[in-house]
Structures are given as structure tokens and as C-alpha cells.
Design an enzyme around this catalytic site. Structure first.
Site, PDB file in Angstrom:
ATOM      1  N   ASP A 166      40.070  48.431  40.101  1.00 17.97           N
ATOM      2  CA  ASP A 166      38.720  48.764  40.580  1.00 17.97           C
ATOM      3  C   ASP A 166      37.970  47.487  40.944  1.00 17.97           C
ATOM      4  OD1 ASP A 166      36.629  50.383  41.262  1.00 17.97           O
ATOM      5  OD2 ASP A 166      36.083  50.946  39.216  1.00 17.97           O
TER       6      ASP A 166
ATOM      7  N   HIS B 225      39.322  58.790  48.088  1.00 18.37           N
ATOM      8  CA  HIS B 225      38.066  58.229  47.579  1.00 18.37           C
ATOM      9  C   HIS B 225      37.598  57.019  48.384  1.00 18.37           C
ATOM     10  CE1 HIS B 225      34.940  56.937  44.913  1.00 18.37           C
ATOM     11  NE2 HIS B 225      35.598  55.880  44.467  1.00 18.37           N
TER      12      HIS B 225
HETATM   13  C1  HEM Z   1      34.752  57.695  37.617  1.00 17.80           C
HETATM   14  C2  HEM Z   1      34.366  57.567  38.868  1.00 17.80           C
HETATM   15  C3  HEM Z   1      34.996  56.607  39.837  1.00 17.80           C
HETATM   16  C4  HEM Z   1      36.255  56.084  39.868  1.00 17.80           C
HETATM   17  C5  HEM Z   1      37.415  56.387  38.917  1.00 17.80           C
HETATM   18  C6  HEM Z   1      36.326  55.202  41.002  1.00 17.80           C
HETATM   19  C7  HEM Z   1      37.447  54.470  41.355  1.00 17.80           C
HETATM   20  C8  HEM Z   1      37.521  53.643  42.466  1.00 17.80           C
HETATM   21  C9  HEM Z   1      38.684  52.899  42.851  1.00 17.80           C
HETATM   22  C10 HEM Z   1      40.008  52.879  42.080  1.00 17.80           C
HETATM   23  C11 HEM Z   1      38.396  52.243  43.985  1.00 17.80           C
HETATM   24  C12 HEM Z   1      39.354  51.352  44.805  1.00 17.80           C
HETATM   25  C13 HEM Z   1      39.271  49.914  44.451  1.00 17.80           C
HETATM   26  C14 HEM Z   1      38.051  49.230  44.967  1.00 17.80           C
HETATM   27  O1  HEM Z   1      37.902  49.043  46.171  1.00 17.80           O
HETATM   28  O2  HEM Z   1      37.226  48.898  44.137  1.00 17.80           O
HETATM   29  C15 HEM Z   1      37.025  52.556  44.332  1.00 17.80           C
HETATM   30  C16 HEM Z   1      36.354  52.079  45.426  1.00 17.80           C
HETATM   31  C17 HEM Z   1      35.065  52.443  45.773  1.00 17.80           C
HETATM   32  N1  HEM Z   1      34.249  53.336  45.117  1.00 17.80           N
HETATM   33 FE1  HEM Z   1      34.704  54.325  43.426  1.00 17.80          FE
HETATM   34  N2  HEM Z   1      35.110  55.214  41.635  1.00 17.80           N
HETATM   35  C18 HEM Z   1      34.274  56.063  40.961  1.00 17.80           C
HETATM   36  C19 HEM Z   1      32.964  56.344  41.262  1.00 17.80           C
HETATM   37  C20 HEM Z   1      32.321  55.961  42.410  1.00 17.80           C
HETATM   38  C21 HEM Z   1      31.006  56.376  42.801  1.00 17.80           C
HETATM   39  C22 HEM Z   1      30.090  57.303  41.994  1.00 17.80           C
HETATM   40  C23 HEM Z   1      30.737  55.782  43.993  1.00 17.80           C
HETATM   41  C24 HEM Z   1      29.502  55.904  44.851  1.00 17.80           C
HETATM   42  C25 HEM Z   1      28.808  57.019  44.987  1.00 17.80           C
HETATM   43  C26 HEM Z   1      31.884  54.972  44.350  1.00 17.80           C
HETATM   44  C27 HEM Z   1      31.989  54.183  45.470  1.00 17.80           C
HETATM   45  C28 HEM Z   1      33.066  53.397  45.789  1.00 17.80           C
HETATM   46  C29 HEM Z   1      33.091  52.504  46.921  1.00 17.80           C
HETATM   47  C30 HEM Z   1      31.966  52.237  47.913  1.00 17.80           C
HETATM   48  C31 HEM Z   1      34.355  51.899  46.920  1.00 17.80           C
HETATM   49  C32 HEM Z   1      34.888  50.868  47.905  1.00 17.80           C
HETATM   50  C33 HEM Z   1      35.500  51.533  49.111  1.00 17.80           C
HETATM   51  C34 HEM Z   1      35.930  50.485  50.129  1.00 17.80           C
HETATM   52  O3  HEM Z   1      35.127  49.622  50.451  1.00 17.80           O
HETATM   53  O4  HEM Z   1      37.068  50.542  50.584  1.00 17.80           O
HETATM   54  N3  HEM Z   1      32.828  55.112  43.370  1.00 17.80           N
HETATM   55  N4  HEM Z   1      36.516  53.428  43.394  1.00 17.80           N
END
Ligand code: HEM
Length: 501
Positions: free
Chosen positions: A225, A364
Site C-alpha cells: 500500500d 480498486h
Molecule cells: C480498507 C480499505 C482500502 C484498502 C485495503 C486499500 C488498498 C489499496 C491498495 C493495495 C492500493 C495499491 C497500492 C497503492 O498505490 O498504494 C491502493 C491504492 C489507492 N487507494 Fe486504496 N485502499 C483502501 C481504501 C481506500 C479509500 C477509502 C480510498 C479513497 C476513497 C482509496 C484510494 C486509493 C487511491 C487514490 C489509490 C492510488 C491509485 C493510483 O494512483 O493508482 N483507498 N489502495
């Protein structure tokens, strides 16, 4: 001097910690930091060196806003103000001098033993008689009123998952304590709370920690993450594929904050903090991924299962994007921040409007940052969350049932909640029609965080062999336990405005 102030303020405190205990905790907090408070995780963009941050007043910006993703341990202390006058004087004398800036966090030699940040809810500012309009409607209403818009099941109903403390507008603020060691966090918590004494009541506390061993930097489902964060112009240099944004997308009053003219001057270099406690049903997710994985020619069952999970997230557990490595994980790619963000879902010979063979539209990462799917101003956030709760036990694994509470203490920073966290959650993740302009006009919900108020969810494009098939996402594997919206002011605003005598 600080000692004397502290003891005077500590007397008669509501936290009821004997003065000698407070003294011993205070002495633990003296001394110099020898190890970095932040974890440098392979695959994540390294922090800029202290010298490379020209253009932003990093001595004045609270540290968590720009460098929050890499903390080893963090404690969130939520409180309500009982005695505004005493609260203000304590904050001024004792807390504000300890508030940790971005600049301090950039080098081990300047890091404190425990970093300390503070943020206020709308009702917290009101309790301090600050009636300025910050021009952020979501912040003004508070998150409880936003639950429906965020896709949560109605938290006014019994049996829903929202933590009691988040129901309503009772939380006035939060202290964010970060360190690499629980003993130091305990000491700082005792010292901060006893300095406040009866000025506040602590209503809720949540402890977050980086996961152990090789899981360090991975969220509870096991995926790396924090890989893709926007590059804030003026703060280091952009890595390939990193989205460069104006500082005003994150920092109020800076270049690119379209509401600058409406904001009171003291809010400059502050940021809105969206906090969410997101419970993750890890054994249930594992079971679902294993049982719903389509067989893929040439892959073993275990490889098909790993691919299925990766296609729902959009990245492999190593952090490698499925867009660049569509069939098997590639740990070298995952660990290389010069490569692991350098993709935009376009591929020669493939049509962006129909190709899901590389990455599903509803994964996601594609939902939350559409890259080439959307030619529009960025809806960007800086994420600064941390996992909370214990590792999955053998019993939970065997029964495929979560009995313990774990997940993500989600934190995002943005200059406008409506354009940042709220937009990404409500208009993209929860919107089954997004991304627009695809051959499939209903790509479905974000497979990880998409929420439908407890109702059914689905995604399309999960099967690499047949993009026309839909997958029923049987359960909400991420369950909202609620949260609150806060404003994290600049350090000068804390000193010269919020706590001005
Ligand atoms: C338990 C809840 C969540 C999990 C398990 C999760 C997990 C992840 C993972 C594994 C990634 C890919 C690695 C990274 O780029 O950091 C990611 C990216 C991302 N997540 Fe989440 N996330 C969660 C909640 C959220 C929430 C609530 C939001 C916003 C409303 C969010 C927004 C994003 C964004 C903006 C990215 C980057 C996408 C990119 O730039 O390619 N995430 N998340």
C-alpha cells in the site's frame, strides 16, 4: 521550563495519572532519536531529502500531511473539549511547541521520539469560538451526516458498524501520535492527556501499526500500500508515472486551490483530513477470492487465485501493477518505484474503451485513479493511513471468519473534501457506471471499497478470458466503522490564531 508548565497543568487532571508517573513518562520522552521513525518500504517513492523541498513552507506544515504513509506506529486520540479556555492555554503552552512539521520528519536527526500532530472538526472549531466559514460543506456537516453519500449502511440504525464515538458531531479533534515503539507512544499519550486534564475528554482511541516482517508496508489483505501517491509540485521530484499536482490540491490557500479567495487567511497551508476506520474481513476475502477465481489456461490453481485477487485490486501483492504484468506477479517490478507507477492502461493494439485483459475497469486502483481513462483535472488525495488490529489467527483462517477487528485506519489529506476523498469514494468507487465511455456502460463497483449501503455489489471484467461476465461481490469485505472530517492547520495558525490569547 516546559517541565514546570507541564506539572502545573497536569495537576488535577481528568486522566488521573499520579504526578510521579507522569514525571517518569516525561523522562522517557527526553533523549534523541537514533532510528528513523518512518519505514522506507521498497516500492514506495522515497521521501525527498530535506534540501529538495524548495517552494513549500515545510517548517509550517504538519508532518503527517505530506509524509504520513510510512509511519511504523500511530495512535489516534479523539477528544471532545470541556473547557475551551484551559484547552487553548494548554495547547499553546504545551502542545503547539511539540507539533511536528514536514521538515522535521525528513531526517532522523530532526525527528522527535514521538511525532505529534493535531486536527479539529467543525464542532471543535466552534467550541473554540472560531466561526469562520472554511468553505467546505462536508467538513461543516461532519462525516456522520455524510454516511449515506459515502455508501455506508444507515448508521442511525442499530446493528450497523459505526463506532459509537463517530455517531454524531461530538468529536472535536484528534491528536495523531507517531513513533516506532509502543512504550514511547504510551508515554506521550499519558503526558499529552494529563497536560490537558479536564480540558478534554478522550472519547475514542485507535492504535495502528505497520504489519510485521515481510508484510511491512502491506495492508491487511496483503497488498503493498502507498505505492502511488501524487507528487506535490515543489516537494521533491516526480517519479515516472507519478501524477504531479499543484500544492493547492492538498494544501489550502496554495497554488491550485480553487477556493483560495474564500478561505480565511489563517487556513493557508492547512489541509482537510478525512479519517475512516475501515474494517477488513481478511479470512472472508481470502475464501471468496479462492472460491470465485476463474481458471486461467496455463496457470496453476494457486496462480489463478493470486491473479484474481490482483485483478480486483489492480496490483499484485508485491505492488506490481497488473496493467504491466497481467498474468503473474513480478516482485522486481513491484519493488521498483521508477517502474511500478509508469502505466496508464493504454496498450498498443488494444482499445482503451474495451480492454480489460490487462486491468479490469472496476479494480480498486483504476477506479480511484483512472489515469488515461479520464482526461480531466485530478481528484487527488495524499493517503496517510496505517493498518490496525492483530494479524489473522489460525482459527480465523480455518473458519474463514473474522473474530477480531482489523483493517485500515484510513487517512487522506486534500484541500477540498468534496473533490478529494468524498469524490473518489462516492462518485467513482460507488458509481457502477464509472469509468464512463466504456463498451460496458456499467463496469460495476470498486471491488475493494465500492459501497452500496449494504446492498448487493458486482463488478465486470474480472475474468481475463471473458470480460462480459459479472462477478457478484458477495459481502462487503471492507466495512466502514465511520469516522470524521477534520482540519489540520498550519503550525503558525495553531500558534498565532487558534490559540492566540
Ligand atoms: C480498507 C480499505 C482500502 C484498502 C485495503 C486499500 C488498498 C489499496 C491498495 C493495495 C492500493 C495499491 C497500492 C497503492 O498505490 O498504494 C491502493 C491504492 C489507492 N487507494 Fe486504496 N485502499 C483502501 C481504501 C481506500 C479509500 C477509502 C480510498 C479513497 C476513497 C482509496 C484510494 C486509493 C487511491 C487514490 C489509490 C492510488 C491509485 C493510483 O494512483 O493508482 N483507498 N489502495
Amino acid at each position: 521550563m516546559r517541565f514546570a508548565v507541564f506539572l502545573a497543568l497536569g495537576a488535577g487532571c481528568a486522566a488521573a495519572v499520579p504526578a510521579h508517573d507522569v514525571l517518569s513518562q516525561t523522562s522517557l520522552l527526553k533523549g534523541k532519536r537514533k532510528m528513523n521513525l518512518l519505514q522506507e518500504v521498497p516500492g514506495l517513492v522515497p521521501l525527498p531529502s530535506a534540501a529538495k523541498v524548495a517552494g513549500l513552507d515545510t517548517n509550517n506544515i504538519q508532518g503527517d500531511i505530506l509524509v504520513g504513509m510510512k509511519k511504523k506506529q500511530e495512535r489516534f486520540i479523539f477528544w471532545t473539549i470541556n473547557d475551551p479556555a484551559r484547552f487553548k492555554s494548554t495547547l499553546r503552552a504545551f502542545i503547539v511547541p511539540q507539533i511536528t512539521s514536514v521538515q522535521q520528519l525528513l531526517s532522523t536527526t530532526t525527528q522527535p521520539l514521538v511525532a505529534l500532530n493535531v486536527a479539529f472538526s467543525q464542532t471543535g472549531l466552534q467550541a473554540l469560538n472560531i466561526t469562520d466559514n472554511l468553505s467546505d460543506a462536508a467538513f461543516s456537516r461532519g462525516q456522520f451526516a455524510d454516511a449515506n453519500a459515502l455508501g455506508d449502511p444507515d448508521p442511525t440504525k442499530n446493528g450497523t458498524a459505526w463506532v459509537d464515538a463517530f455517531r454524531g458531531t461530538n468529536i472535536h479533534g484528534v491528536f495523531l501520535l507517531a513513533s516506532d515503539n509502543a512504550t514511547l507512544l504510551d508515554a506521550q499519550e499519558v503526558v499529552v492527556n494529563s497536560s490537558m486534564g479536564s480540558a478534554i475528554s478522550v472519547v475514542y482511541t485507535l492504535q495502528g501499526s505497520i504489519r510485521p516482517g515481510p508484510q511491512a508496508g502491506h495492508e491487511a489483505f496483503g497488498y503493498l500500500d502507498g505505492v502511488s501517491q501524487p507528487h506535490v509540485d515543489g516537494f521533491g521530484t516526480a517519479f515516472p508515472g507519478q501524477q504531479t499536482i499543484d500544492p493547492g490540491v492538498i494544501l489550502v490557500g496554495e497554488q491550485g486551490d480553487s477556493l483560495s479567495a474564500k478561505r480565511p487567511a489563517w487556513t493557508t497551508d492547512g489541509s482537510f483530513l478525512a479519517f475512516r476506520q475501515l474494517k477488513q474481513l481478511v479470512p472472508e476475502w481470502n475464501k471468496f477470492i479462492a472460491s470465485s477465481a476463474p481458471g486461467v489456461p496455463g496457470l496453476t490453481h494457486a496462480q489463478s487465485v493470486a491473479l484474481h485477487g490482483a485483478r480486483l485490486v489492480g496490483r499484485w501483492k508485491s505492488g506490481a501493477p497488473v496493467d504491466l504484468s497481467p498474468l503473474v506477479d513480478n516482485a522486481t517490478l513491484g519493488a521498483d518505484p521508477t517502474l511500478n507507477n509508469n502505466f496508464d492502461y493504454t496498450h498498443q493494439g488494444f482499445d482503451l474503451s474495451s480492454d480489460q485483459s490487462h486491468c479490469p475497469f472496476a479494480s480498486h486502483v483504476r477506479k480511484t485513479r483512472p489515469r488515461a481513462d479520464l482526461d480531466a483535472a485530478p481528484n487527488s488525495i495524499i493517503r496517510a493511513g496505517i493498518p490496525y488490529g492483530p494479524e489473522v489467527t489460525d482459527d480465523e483462517l480455518t473458519s474463514a471468519t473474522s473474530t477480531l477487528d482489523r483493517g485500515l485506519a484510513f487517512v487522506s489529506y486534500q484541500s477540498q473534501i468534496a473533490k478529494g476523498f468524498r469524490f473518489i469514494q462516492a462518485s467513482w468507487a460507488n458509481n457502477e457506471k464509472f469509468s464512463f465511455g466504456k463498451n460496458d456502460t456499467t463496469p460495476g463497483f470498486d471491488a475493494v471499497i465500492g459501497a452500496n449501503r449494504g446492498g448487493q455489489r458486482f463488478m465486470s471484467g474480472y475474468d481475463i478470458n471473458d470480460a462480459s461476465k459479472d462477478l457478484s461481490l458477495l459481502t462487503d469485505f471492507v466495512v466502514s466503522k465511520g469516522g470524521e472530517y477534520f482540519f489540520s492547520p498550519s503550525i503558525s495558525a495553531l500558534r498565532d490564531f487558534i490559540t492566540a490569547p
